[in-house]
Design a protein around this motif. Sequence first.
Motif, short mmCIF file in Angstrom:
data_model
loop_
_atom_site.label_atom_id
_atom_site.label_comp_id
_atom_site.label_asym_id
_atom_site.label_seq_id
_atom_site.Cartn_x
_atom_site.Cartn_y
_atom_site.Cartn_z
N GLY A 40 1.08 -1.29 0.25
CA GLY A 40 0.18 0.18 0.54
C GLY A 40 0.89 1.29 -0.17
O GLY A 40 1.92 1.42 -0.54
N GLU A 41 0.44 2.28 0.68
CA GLU A 41 0.70 3.51 0.55
C GLU A 41 1.94 3.73 1.72
O GLU A 41 1.12 3.94 3.31
CB GLU A 41 0.19 4.74 0.27
N GLN A 61 2.61 0.25 -2.88
CA GLN A 61 2.59 1.49 -4.33
C GLN A 61 2.91 2.69 -4.78
O GLN A 61 3.19 3.40 -5.23
CB GLN A 61 1.11 1.64 -4.21
N ARG A 62 3.11 3.48 -3.10
CA ARG A 62 4.13 4.09 -3.31
C ARG A 62 4.75 4.71 -1.44
O ARG A 62 4.08 4.83 -1.05
CB ARG A 62 2.68 5.81 -3.31
N VAL A 63 5.83 5.85 -1.91
CA VAL A 63 6.52 5.86 -1.06
C VAL A 63 6.83 7.28 -0.68
O VAL A 63 7.41 8.05 -1.82
CB VAL A 63 7.68 5.24 -0.44
N VAL A 85 9.89 0.66 -6.49
CA VAL A 85 9.01 1.10 -6.03
C VAL A 85 8.59 2.88 -6.10
O VAL A 85 9.91 3.38 -6.41
CB VAL A 85 8.53 0.98 -4.95
N PRO A 86 7.54 3.52 -6.64
CA PRO A 86 7.34 4.69 -6.86
C PRO A 86 7.90 5.10 -5.25
O PRO A 86 7.50 4.90 -4.51
CB PRO A 86 5.88 5.02 -6.67
N VAL A 87 8.63 6.55 -5.32
CA VAL A 87 9.30 7.32 -4.47
C VAL A 87 9.08 8.35 -4.42
O VAL A 87 9.95 9.28 -5.79
CB VAL A 87 10.30 7.15 -4.09
N VAL A 129 -0.75 9.81 11.60
CA VAL A 129 -0.95 9.95 9.74
C VAL A 129 -1.17 8.54 9.00
O VAL A 129 -1.35 7.91 7.64
CB VAL A 129 0.22 10.68 9.02
N LEU A 130 -1.13 7.38 10.48
CA LEU A 130 -1.46 5.46 10.05
C LEU A 130 -3.16 6.46 10.10
O LEU A 130 -3.50 6.58 10.40
CB LEU A 130 -1.07 5.08 11.21
N ARG A 131 -4.17 5.13 9.44
CA ARG A 131 -4.96 4.33 9.34
C ARG A 131 -5.36 3.55 10.17
O ARG A 131 -4.33 2.91 10.49
CB ARG A 131 -5.21 3.93 7.44
#
Length: 219
Positions: A40-41, A61-63, A85-87, A129-131
């Motif tokens: 995940g993110e 998915q995203r860092v 991965v996308p950073v 900021v964490l879910r």
Amino acid sequence: MTQPVKHPVFARFYAKLAGPALEKAGIAEHRRRLLAGLSGEVIEAGAGNGLNFPHYPPEVQRVVAVEPEPRLRALAEQQAAGAPVPVETADGRAEQLPFPDGSFDAAVACLTLCSVADPRAAIAELHRVLRPGGQLRFFEHVQADTPAMRRVQRTLDATVWPRLMGGCHTGRDTQAALTAAGFTLTTVDRFTFPATRVPSPAGTHILGTAVRPAPDERR
């Protein structure tokens, strides 16, 4: 506005000497353990010069890599270009993360909480900021096990160590601080790194996972 954090001498030292020395000592294996299974993110607070980036698994998915020190952040941007991965790199402090509540599936603190000016605020921000149900992965050097070394840590932290090492403190009780902030610790591995003949005041480390409980899991 976030105040800039500039440690140009330490940034050069870490990028050219300290970071490579830790890699030679085998820190890459601990970085892989830290990040294994993430998805995940993800937000990484205090990403430094981006040495964790190659170890993120493909399920991520995203860092978002937050780093307040300009020289280290520029090096992280270079590392991000080759990451698997996308950073995205971002200017910001762990104590005041520029993101809404519940923005991320996971958070990473790697050799970060020793150096922040206010560790309680930083941990509270990571929790925010964490879910709900999200994981915090942490790898930090912490308060030593023996009274003698804890005395050494207190002396160093009150005198020269933070000034020489970019704000770093050797003897913070990060595990207790995580619990006090509302995290539930699920795994904690405590060990010495790197292996040295002479005990180091920054040698005691913890690596593990903490979870922000969902509302119905709170006591």
